[in-house]
Every structure is written in C-alpha cells, then in structure tokens.
Design an enzyme around this catalytic site. Structure first.
Site, PDB file in Angstrom:
ATOM      1  N   CYS A  78      33.799  44.620  47.699  1.00  0.00           N
ATOM      2  CA  CYS A  78      33.248  45.428  48.796  1.00  0.00           C
ATOM      3  C   CYS A  78      33.191  44.647  50.104  1.00  0.00           C
ATOM      4  O   CYS A  78      32.572  43.577  50.174  1.00  0.00           O
ATOM      5  CB  CYS A  78      31.857  45.913  48.411  1.00  0.00           C
ATOM      6  SG  CYS A  78      30.895  46.584  49.768  1.00  0.00           S
ATOM      7  N   GLY A  79      33.830  45.180  51.139  1.00  0.00           N
ATOM      8  CA  GLY A  79      33.851  44.502  52.437  1.00  0.00           C
ATOM      9  C   GLY A  79      32.478  44.327  53.041  1.00  0.00           C
ATOM     10  O   GLY A  79      32.155  43.293  53.633  1.00  0.00           O
ATOM     11  N   HIS A  80      31.615  45.336  52.914  1.00  0.00           N
ATOM     12  CA  HIS A  80      30.268  45.240  53.472  1.00  0.00           C
ATOM     13  C   HIS A  80      29.424  44.215  52.716  1.00  0.00           C
ATOM     14  O   HIS A  80      28.582  43.543  53.301  1.00  0.00           O
ATOM     15  CB  HIS A  80      29.588  46.607  53.450  1.00  0.00           C
ATOM     16  CG  HIS A  80      30.281  47.621  54.306  1.00  0.00           C
ATOM     17  ND1 HIS A  80      30.573  47.403  55.632  1.00  0.00           N
ATOM     18  CD2 HIS A  80      30.760  48.850  54.023  1.00  0.00           C
ATOM     19  CE1 HIS A  80      31.185  48.452  56.123  1.00  0.00           C
ATOM     20  NE2 HIS A  80      31.330  49.332  55.166  1.00  0.00           N
ATOM     21  N   CYS A  81      29.661  44.111  51.412  1.00  0.00           N
ATOM     22  CA  CYS A  81      28.953  43.102  50.614  1.00  0.00           C
ATOM     23  C   CYS A  81      29.343  41.700  51.069  1.00  0.00           C
ATOM     24  O   CYS A  81      28.505  40.790  51.157  1.00  0.00           O
ATOM     25  CB  CYS A  81      29.271  43.282  49.136  1.00  0.00           C
ATOM     26  SG  CYS A  81      28.841  44.912  48.465  1.00  0.00           S
TER      27      CYS A  81
END
Length: 521
Positions: A78-81
C-alpha cells in the site's frame, strides 16, 4: 480505494476518512497495484524499533494487556502505508518515552486476515484505538508525526498541559508547531470550562493552560480569560494571535491553526483535510511562481489573510513529485501555470479561475468559492463516435445527461479507474452482463472512466462504484451495496430496481445454462 486515500488524493488524499474527492485524489497517488494482494510482508527495519508487531498469536499478550494501544492495519504494497511508515515509527519512539502506558503497534492485515475481519478493516492503512484491550474508536488525527503524538497524548492525558513558567512554554513550543494557550486567573469558572471542553474535543492541536502572568506575557496575553494561538511553522517567524472571545473559540482556533499557505503533500494531507474547513483554494504553479517574493505568491498570501478560517490556501509545486495527484484530479496535464483552483470537499466540487491571475482576481475568486457563488467545473472526455464496446455503453461527463439520465431507460453505470485491480477483475463479468441484456431495450449497461469524467449527479467514493439510475423523471441514483458483484448479483440488482418491466431472453445450451438462468432471475 480507501477513504483516506480520496485528495489522501484528495487527496482518502493524500485518509483518514472523507468524501469522494478527498479519497479519489489520494487514491490516484497510490504507488501500488491493487492486484498485488499477495505480496509478502516486509520485515521491520531499525527505524521501527519502537513499533510493536502484532499477530493473531501475540494479540492477547500485547494489545489486550496494554493500557492504551494505537494499532495500524496495513498492507505491505500500500502506497499510503509506505508514506505513513516513517511518521508512525518516529511517533512510536516519541510516545514510548512520553506515554509509557501506550503502545504503537502494526498488523499486516494481508497475513493476519482474521484480525482485519474482526475489526472491520476495509482499507489501508486503518488505525484503531484500544483501551484496556477493547476497541474504542478509529484514529481521528492527521497522519504525520506531530499529529499522531498529539492525538495519543490527548487521548491519554489531560485536555491541556499546565504551564507554570516561561521555560516550560518554550519547551512546548519547540515540540508543537501550533500551541493554544489559555490564561486564567484561576482554573475554574465558565470561561475556563469552555476552554477545557473545547480542548478535550480537539485532537489536531496541542493545548496548554496557565495562571502565571509571566507565562501569559511570554505568549502575548495581558488579561485573564484570553487565549493565544502560538504558531512556529518551519521557515516562518513565530506568530501569535490573541482572542478574548471564548464563545468564538472554535472559529478562532480553526482560522489560526494553519499557516497562511500550506504545501500539498502526503505529510500535510491530514492538516488540510481535517482542518474543519471544507473549502480550499489551490495554487498550482512552478517553483519560481511559488517563491516568497514572486508576484503570484504575494497576491495569494494577501488573499489568504482576508479569508482566514473560510478557506484553506494550498500550494502545489507542479514540478515536484507530489504534484501528480492534483494534476490528474483537476485535469491539468499540459496546462500552463499558474492555475488557481477551488475545491469543496463535502460537495466534491471543483472550480477554476478563468482570467489572468492578479491580486484582484485572486481575491474575487476566493470570495466566490467562500460564498458558494463560483461555478463548478466537471471533467469530460470527448463523446465517443461509437459509444458501445462489447455491449457496454461508454459514458463520458458530457453524455451523462443524454444516456444515464434518459427517463425512458433503466441504466446501470459502473464508474471505474483504468489502474484499479478490482475494476479489472469485474470487467469480464460486466461484459457478460451487457451481453445478457443486449436484447432488453429498456436497460442500458454503461461504464464511465471516473478518473477522466465527472458529473454533479454521480457520487463516487471508490472504484469501482456501481450505481443504478431507474427510468422516469426522478432519476434518483441507487448505489450497489456490498461486495458481491457476480453476474447473478448484478442481474438481481437490476431486476429489483428497474422501473420498466422486461423479460430476459431464454438461454440455449441445456440444463446447466437453464439452471444458471434460474439463479440469475
């Protein structure tokens, strides 16, 4: 696409939880492929030494036994993670010393699926707050180090820190970009209770209280019963705003807690989208145009002072790595800068200044966005010459009214994103659905690229979004709820919502297909 991921794009966004626009913009900036859900979990590095790794096996010995626990449910891809990771790790280290009763933990929800399911995790990252091992709430702060630290401190300590001397005030200022200080002759009475109540409910800034005249003087306060917002933003001089109107405390703090302009970035997204101010102005410009002494920036900063508390004034370096979400969200590829945009998060409305950018035009445009008189803009691709692809009608922003809003048709519309893994998985089923209804003239099976097209009647909170528009003059949209997007489920959904009676043509092919048809009906 998670909620934080929308302007988390934008930004849900560059999300925590918010309307579509905030999520879509954020989702567009994801650096992962939705299809890669089986990617292996990355090992914890030294920077995360104070983040507790939680699994099903050690849940009872960690979260259950902790007085307080903030738990991040994440996916390695996950990019946001990935963007949250350094902030979360740094916050864990700070809080280990500041709040020893609290643990900062993480769960790889792609591995520990039962935990994700137990706590209704539907997007990444999802952060949840536990007290004595019991789930109390979702995390409600910004997703940067300071925001996480302040939020946990607020949850575990008094609403406001008592300050007895100027040195303590100086120390608090060093730890917090924004500090709200209340000065009272004694810590009781109506004004103090108003201050304490507001402090207990406000999680994105730090609060302090004092009865010391020395502390008050250092904060620029002269009379008891007054409040100061002390700002120490990076690269800017210390600034103090003072108010004696405790009845207007919420509006005062809301208008003062952000810098005059704030750069759009993953780190600042929480401050922008959780500011309590739903409307934003966005200056999309080159680094030279964003320089402090540039004419464009001077005009922008001047307007920001006049609309403090009404609009968040955001800047976007259109040559920077973080500009792509805004560029895509507002359709600015190939545009000449500077461009001045407006955005209303709650209504997912976008605006654009159409005249040359001057001090007068910036102020007038800001006023129109603030008072709601600005005319919204909606993206649209050109109307295709042949709008039907394998039985599915291709809709663009400009053709929504003629196709989707046609009162003589029952219309099922899928709003998708070309990069969305779930949309790709749905595609063959959706084509089969179109084929199934090919000879039903009253039903239209349609799709629209939600990254390139918009319409005020279509609200999208994630990809894919499937909406049914029943025939008739009142085309009130009905969203498909739940995760079942099988051919059977979609067929039943249309059957249950259609206003115009129809009969599906009988299949040929033996008992197996006949049974399948019976299921679909």
């Amino acid at each position: 696409m998670s909620r934080w991921s929308i302007l988390a794009l934008l930004l849900g966004l560059l999300l925590v939880a918010a309307p579509f626009s905030k999520h879509q913009l954020a989702a567009a900036s994801d650096e992962y492929d939705d299809d890669d859900e089986d990617a292996p979990s990355a090992p914890k590095d030294d920077d995360e030494k104070d983040v507790v790794v939680v699994t099903v096996k050690n849940w009872d010995d960690t979260v259950k036994k902790a007085k307080f626990a903030l738990v991040e449910f994440y996916a390695p891809w996950c990019g946001h993670c990935k963007s949250l990771k350094p902030h979360y790790a740094k916050a864990a280290t700070i809080l280990k010393a500041a709040v020893p009763d609290a643990i900062i933990a993480k769960v790889d929800a792609t591995v520990e699926e039962s935990l994700g399911s137990k706590f209704s995790v539907q997007g990444y990252p999802t952060l949840k707050w536990f007290v004595d091992g019991e789930l109390v709430s979702d995390y409600g702060g910004s997703r940067d180090t300071e925001g996480i630290v302040n939020w946990v401190k607020k949850k575990t300590g008094p609403p406001a820190v008592s300050v007895e001397d100027a040195d303590k005030l100086k120390s608090l200022e060093a730890d917090n970009e924004v500090l709200v200080l209340g000065y009272f002759s004694e810590l009781k009475g109506a004004d103090y209770e108003t201050f304490k109540s507001f402090a207990s409910k406000t999680e994105d800034v730090a609060f302090a209280e004092t009865t010391s005249a020395e502390v008050a003087q250092a904060a620029g306060l002269e009379a008891a019963g007054t409040v100061a917002v002390i700002k120490n933003f990076p690269g800017e001089a210390r600034e103090v705003a003072v108010s004696s109107d405790l009845s207007g405390l919420e509006a005062f703090v809301k208008g003062e807690k952000l810098p005059a302009t704030i750069e759009f970035s993953q780190e600042n997204s929480g401050k922008i989208f959780n500011s309590g101010i739903p409307k934003q102005l966005i200056l999309w410009a080159s680094p030279d145009e964003l320089a402090a002494d540039a004419e464009v920036m001077s005009a922008y900063r001047a307007a920001s002072k006049k609309f403090k508390g009404q609009l968040v004034f955001v800047t976007v370096n259109n040559e920077g790595e973080g500009s792509e979400p805004v560029t895509n969200f507002f359709g600015l590829k190939g545009a000449s800068s500077p461009v001045l945009l407006g955005f209303h998060m709650e209504k997912n409305r976008k605006y654009k200044l159409s005249e040359p950018l001057t001090a007068a035009s910036v102020e007038a445009f800001a006023a129109s966005v603030a008072d709601g008189s600005a005319q919204p803009e909606y993206k649209s691709q050109p109307v295709p010459e042949d709008p039907v692809e394998e039985g599915v009608t291709v809709v663009v922003g400009k053709s929504v009214d003629s196709v989707v809003m046609d009162p003589t048709k029952d219309v099922l519309l899928e709003v998708y994103a070309p990069w969305c893994g779930h949309c790709k998985q749905l595609e063959p089923t959706y084509k089969k659905l179109a084929k199934r209804f090919k000879k039903v003239s009253s039903v239209v099976i349609a799709k629209m690229d939600g990254t390139e097209n918009e319409h005020p009647s279509i609200e999208v909170k994630g990809f894919p979004t499937i909406i049914f528009f029943p025939a008739g003059e009142d085309k009130t949209p009905i969203a498909l709820e739940g995760g079942d997007r099988s051919l059977k489920a979609l067929t039943k959904f249309i059957k249950s919502k259609a206003k115009i009676p129809y009969e599906l043509p009988k299949k040929s092919g033996g008992a197996e297909e006949a049974a399948s048809e019976k299921d679909e009906l």
